[in-house]
Design an enzyme around this catalytic site. Structure first.
Site, PDB file in Angstrom:
ATOM      1  N   ASP A  50       3.712 -22.683  25.367  1.00 15.37           N
ATOM      2  CA  ASP A  50       3.521 -24.015  25.929  1.00 15.37           C
ATOM      3  C   ASP A  50       3.043 -23.946  27.376  1.00 15.37           C
ATOM      4  OD1 ASP A  50       4.344 -25.268  23.602  1.00 15.37           O
ATOM      5  OD2 ASP A  50       6.443 -25.418  24.243  1.00 15.37           O
ATOM      6  N   TYR A 109      10.930 -12.450  23.815  1.00 12.69           N
ATOM      7  CA  TYR A 109      10.814 -13.337  24.968  1.00 12.69           C
ATOM      8  C   TYR A 109      11.982 -13.084  25.904  1.00 12.69           C
ATOM      9  CZ  TYR A 109       7.242 -16.321  22.761  1.00 12.69           C
ATOM     10  OH  TYR A 109       6.092 -16.806  22.191  1.00 12.69           O
TER      11      TYR A 109
END
Length: 240
Positions: A50, A109
């Site tokens: 994003d 992540y």
């Protein structure tokens, strides 16, 4: 010839990793850099992030023909047109049937919290947050490990056929003035990590109970709809 491009990027400079209508995506910028070198084939990305999310290790693939046999030279030239917000770390030749997205075995992540004094120069790269109980955070993150239906940890708008995911690692650790949440899975849903981080923080803040967190992870009921800010999140590894 098909190549795999391993690169990093500063997510604060883009509207997300995927191509955007106004050419403000990471994919647009890297495709533009390739076009300067006469490579116009479609660029495919291994993962989507994003707006505001960074990557220390991202992967893309593209057909570049047989002209660029010297991949170190190609890397050097591509960096000239990619800097300052994208850096090419390595370029490798891959088989013609290599699928940059669907051949992925796992993704990792990291979400970075800073407990230092606020700095506007770091604000785009960490989430400034008061110190918390790292041991408790580790315990809460452990609830995510395993095969789970994470339908309540997913933003709308994704193209996922299933919300089932297998989480291999979900842990917290300290590094200097930072606390870091580390996630590794066979795949992630849109917004999954930011929803997970925000949910753990809510429990640490006393705004949500452990029982409610477990029920949300078990897909019984959604208690948290809020996402952690994007600036602390980094795509950190992709394994094939």
């Amino acid at each position: 010839m098909k190549i795999k491009i391993i690169f990093s990027y500063d997510g604060s400079a883009f509207l997300g990793s995927a191509t955007q209508p106004h050419k403000k995506g990471v994919q647009d910028a890297l495709s533009g850099a390739l076009s300067h070198l006469g490579i116009f084939s479609p660029l495919l990305m291994a993962s989507r992030t994003d707006k505001g999310v960074h990557a220390s290790y991202a992967v893309a693939s593209v057909e570049c023909g047989d002209y660029f046999t010297n991949l170190e030279y190609l890397q050097k030239q591509l960096n000239k047109f990619s800097h300052p917000f994208i850096h090419i770390k390595k370029i490798e030749k891959v088989k013609d049937d290599f699928e940059v997205r669907f051949d992925v075995k796992s993704r990792e992540y990291r979400y970075i919290f800073s407990h230092a004094s606020y700095s506007p120069f770091m604000a785009s790269y960490v989430h400034f947050y008061p110190k918390f109980d790292l041991g408790k955070a580790n315990e809460l993150l452990g609830f995510f490990v395993g095969k789970k239906d994470l339908k309540f940890f997913c933003k709308s708008g994704g193209d996922n056929k299933t919300t089932l995911r297998e989480i291999f690692i979900a842990r917290a650790y300290a590094y200097k003035d930072f606390s870091i949440f580390h996630f590794k899975a066979n795949g992630f849903l849109r917004g999954q990590i930011r929803l997970s981080v925000a949910s753990v923080l809510k429990v640490l803040e006393g705004k949500m109970s452990e029982k409610e967190l477990k029920e949300q992870i078990e897909a019984k009921k959604q208690y948290n709809h809020f996402l952690a800010p994007p600036n602390g999140l980094y795509l950190s590894r992709i394994c094939y």
